[in-house]
Design a protein around this motif. Structure first.
Motif, PDB file in Angstrom:
ATOM      1  N   GLY A   1       0.788  -1.229   0.000  1.00  0.00           N
ATOM      2  CA  GLY A   1       0.000   0.000   0.000  1.00  0.00           C
ATOM      3  C   GLY A   1       0.818   1.276   0.000  1.00  0.00           C
ATOM      4  O   GLY A   1       0.458   2.256  -0.667  1.00  0.00           O
ATOM      5  N   LEU A   2       1.920   1.299   0.735  1.00  0.00           N
ATOM      6  CA  LEU A   2       2.728   2.517   0.816  1.00  0.00           C
ATOM      7  C   LEU A   2       3.513   2.791  -0.456  1.00  0.00           C
ATOM      8  O   LEU A   2       4.123   3.849  -0.593  1.00  0.00           O
ATOM      9  N   LEU A   3       3.496   1.843  -1.416  1.00  0.00           N
ATOM     10  CA  LEU A   3       4.241   2.011  -2.665  1.00  0.00           C
ATOM     11  C   LEU A   3       3.321   2.094  -3.884  1.00  0.00           C
ATOM     12  O   LEU A   3       3.801   2.178  -5.010  1.00  0.00           O
ATOM     13  N   GLN A   4       2.024   2.085  -3.674  1.00  0.00           N
ATOM     14  CA  GLN A   4       1.086   2.097  -4.797  1.00  0.00           C
ATOM     15  C   GLN A   4       0.909   3.493  -5.379  1.00  0.00           C
ATOM     16  O   GLN A   4       0.891   4.492  -4.654  1.00  0.00           O
ATOM     17  N   THR A   5       0.771   3.561  -6.693  1.00  0.00           N
ATOM     18  CA  THR A   5       0.348   4.806  -7.322  1.00  0.00           C
ATOM     19  C   THR A   5      -1.151   4.962  -7.114  1.00  0.00           C
ATOM     20  O   THR A   5      -1.853   3.997  -6.769  1.00  0.00           O
ATOM     21  N   ARG A   6      -1.656   6.152  -7.324  1.00  0.00           N
ATOM     22  CA  ARG A   6      -3.102   6.373  -7.159  1.00  0.00           C
ATOM     23  C   ARG A   6      -3.908   5.499  -8.119  1.00  0.00           C
ATOM     24  O   ARG A   6      -4.899   4.882  -7.718  1.00  0.00           O
ATOM     25  N   ASP A   7      -3.483   5.411  -9.372  1.00  0.00           N
ATOM     26  CA  ASP A   7      -4.239   4.622 -10.345  1.00  0.00           C
ATOM     27  C   ASP A   7      -4.213   3.139  -9.999  1.00  0.00           C
ATOM     28  O   ASP A   7      -5.212   2.430 -10.140  1.00  0.00           O
ATOM     29  N   TYR A   8      -3.049   2.651  -9.542  1.00  0.00           N
ATOM     30  CA  TYR A   8      -2.959   1.233  -9.165  1.00  0.00           C
ATOM     31  C   TYR A   8      -3.838   0.976  -7.947  1.00  0.00           C
ATOM     32  O   TYR A   8      -4.543  -0.039  -7.879  1.00  0.00           O
ATOM     33  N   ALA A   9      -3.825   1.891  -6.976  1.00  0.00           N
ATOM     34  CA  ALA A   9      -4.643   1.722  -5.779  1.00  0.00           C
ATOM     35  C   ALA A   9      -6.125   1.658  -6.144  1.00  0.00           C
ATOM     36  O   ALA A   9      -6.875   0.819  -5.612  1.00  0.00           O
TER      37      ALA A   9
ATOM     38  N   ARG B   1      -5.362   5.932   1.319  1.00  0.00           N
ATOM     39  CA  ARG B   1      -4.077   5.303   0.998  1.00  0.00           C
ATOM     40  C   ARG B   1      -3.037   6.354   0.616  1.00  0.00           C
ATOM     41  O   ARG B   1      -1.877   6.274   1.018  1.00  0.00           O
ATOM     42  N   MET B   2      -3.442   7.348  -0.157  1.00  0.00           N
ATOM     43  CA  MET B   2      -2.517   8.414  -0.533  1.00  0.00           C
ATOM     44  C   MET B   2      -2.124   9.262   0.689  1.00  0.00           C
ATOM     45  O   MET B   2      -0.975   9.699   0.817  1.00  0.00           O
TER      46      MET B   2
ATOM     47  N   LEU C   1      -0.906   1.836 -16.944  1.00  0.00           N
ATOM     48  CA  LEU C   1      -1.055   1.924 -15.487  1.00  0.00           C
ATOM     49  C   LEU C   1       0.035   1.104 -14.801  1.00  0.00           C
ATOM     50  O   LEU C   1       0.677   1.562 -13.857  1.00  0.00           O
ATOM     51  N   MET C   2       0.265  -0.105 -15.322  1.00  0.00           N
ATOM     52  CA  MET C   2       1.256  -0.982 -14.701  1.00  0.00           C
ATOM     53  C   MET C   2       2.674  -0.480 -14.967  1.00  0.00           C
ATOM     54  O   MET C   2       3.548  -0.590 -14.090  1.00  0.00           O
ATOM     55  N   ARG C   3       2.906   0.090 -16.138  1.00  0.00           N
ATOM     56  CA  ARG C   3       4.227   0.658 -16.399  1.00  0.00           C
ATOM     57  C   ARG C   3       4.530   1.783 -15.424  1.00  0.00           C
ATOM     58  O   ARG C   3       5.646   1.876 -14.878  1.00  0.00           O
ATOM     59  N   ASP C   4       3.534   2.648 -15.189  1.00  0.00           N
ATOM     60  CA  ASP C   4       3.727   3.742 -14.240  1.00  0.00           C
ATOM     61  C   ASP C   4       3.990   3.205 -12.834  1.00  0.00           C
ATOM     62  O   ASP C   4       4.830   3.746 -12.102  1.00  0.00           O
ATOM     63  N   GLN C   5       3.278   2.147 -12.481  1.00  0.00           N
ATOM     64  CA  GLN C   5       3.476   1.577 -11.147  1.00  0.00           C
ATOM     65  C   GLN C   5       4.879   0.978 -11.005  1.00  0.00           C
ATOM     66  O   GLN C   5       5.536   1.157  -9.969  1.00  0.00           O
ATOM     67  N   LEU C   6       5.339   0.293 -12.011  1.00  0.00           N
ATOM     68  CA  LEU C   6       6.688  -0.282 -11.938  1.00  0.00           C
ATOM     69  C   LEU C   6       7.746   0.808 -11.924  1.00  0.00           C
ATOM     70  O   LEU C   6       8.771   0.684 -11.233  1.00  0.00           O
ATOM     71  N   ASP C   7       7.514   1.891 -12.674  1.00  0.00           N
ATOM     72  CA  ASP C   7       8.429   3.037 -12.611  1.00  0.00           C
ATOM     73  C   ASP C   7       8.488   3.594 -11.187  1.00  0.00           C
ATOM     74  O   ASP C   7       9.567   3.942 -10.680  1.00  0.00           O
ATOM     75  N   ALA C   8       7.323   3.678 -10.559  1.00  0.00           N
ATOM     76  CA  ALA C   8       7.263   4.200  -9.189  1.00  0.00           C
ATOM     77  C   ALA C   8       8.010   3.287  -8.221  1.00  0.00           C
ATOM     78  O   ALA C   8       8.675   3.764  -7.292  1.00  0.00           O
ATOM     79  N   LEU C   9       7.929   1.985  -8.431  1.00  0.00           N
ATOM     80  CA  LEU C   9       8.666   1.043  -7.588  1.00  0.00           C
ATOM     81  C   LEU C   9      10.174   1.243  -7.728  1.00  0.00           C
ATOM     82  O   LEU C   9      10.910   1.252  -6.737  1.00  0.00           O
TER      83      LEU C   9
END
Length: 288
Positions: free
Chosen positions: A124-132, A155-156, A189-197
């Protein structure tokens, strides 16, 4: 209404632990101390375990007087009692959440170290808004659109409060490869989330490791999402949260906490190091 970023749970547990320590230092049983203060033993037990709710000023005064606490310690105990009366930001409107989530955020907002084993979704602490939003929509289909939006905001806010804490807690995140490969909607959405990770993993206080499928069987294969919350100078407050569908089990006994802490530490035999994990995530991203 006044709120805090940490909530009252840990101050209540610290206050109760202090009273238990004072009682035991005098060689008194629970029954003896309760009788002296005109409490029932069950009431004193709840106070000592931080389960009595908002600290009652008269109860605190009676216990302090009985134990003959010096002035400095009185001030410390009264400060804990006061902190135990102030709700956390998530405990007042417009937020309304199950007690399990309330308790989870209470530990998360005060822990000095957070260790997470996650076999299913991005922590949860690593999720983007769209992924959440996508995760909540699919994993909690009983929530309507407004409820999902509110949970995403929570969550945000949790992430924002986590970043603002001083000192900020360190985190260890251990993710199964399945977490990275499981789609959550549109590929972008998933690409953005992996970038955020990848970006998060460059933070010195955010340690992130991937458990690849190639690691084979290991002792956490059958675990669901497991979080160990640790607290500086208060090992007896450490707690494990094991998440299941619509429930969270909190384990506070020291042998349970030690077991799950050891389980997560043992995964170091199988996980990729931090640089290898970033490369692994980048490779998966390139295929999406």
């Amino acid at each position: 209404m006044e709120t805090t970023s940490t909530g009252p749970l840990i101050p209540r547990r610290l206050l109760g632990a202090a009273f238990r320590e004072l009682r035991e230092s005098r060689g008194e049983t629970l029954q003896q101390a309760a009788q002296a203060c005109l409490f029932s033993p069950s009431k004193l037990s709840r106070i000592e375990n931080g389960l009595a709710g908002e600290p009652n000023p008269r109860d605190v005064r009676d216990l302090v007087a009985h134990f003959g606490v010096d002035a400095d310690r009185v001030a410390e105990l009264e400060a804990l009692a006061q902190a135990g009366r102030v709700p956390g930001w998530w405990q007042v409107p417009p937020y309304d959440m199950p007690s399990r989530v309330d308790t989870f955020i209470s530990y998360e907002s005060t822990a000095s170290r957070i260790q997470v084993y996650e076999p299913a979704v991005i922590p949860g602490l690593l999720q983007t808004r769209d992924y959440a939003e996508a995760a909540l929509t699919h994993l909690a289909p009983w929530l309507d659109a407004d409820a999902v939006a509110l949970q995403v905001d929570i969550r945000m806010r949790r992430q924002s409060e986590h970043r603002l804490r001083s000192p900020r807690p360190s985190t260890l995140n251990v993710l199964s490869e399945a977490v990275l490969r499981r789609g959550a909607g549109h590929p972008a959405l998933m690409r953005d989330q992996l970038d955020a990770l990848i970006e998060a993993s460059t933070d010195p206080l955010t340690e992130l490791h991937v458990l690849p499928f190639s690691a084979g069987l290991h002792h956490a294969v059958q675990l669901s999402t497991t979080t160990v919350f640790s607290f500086d100078n208060a090992d007896d407050l450490d707690v494990v949260a094991i998440e299941r569908d619509r429930s969270v089990q909190f384990l506070e006994k020291s042998d349970n906490v030690r077991h799950y802490r050891d389980v997560i530490a043992g995964l170091a035999t199988y996980w990729l190091d931090e640089a290898g994990s970033r490369s692994f995530i980048a490779d998966i991203r390139s295929t999406i």
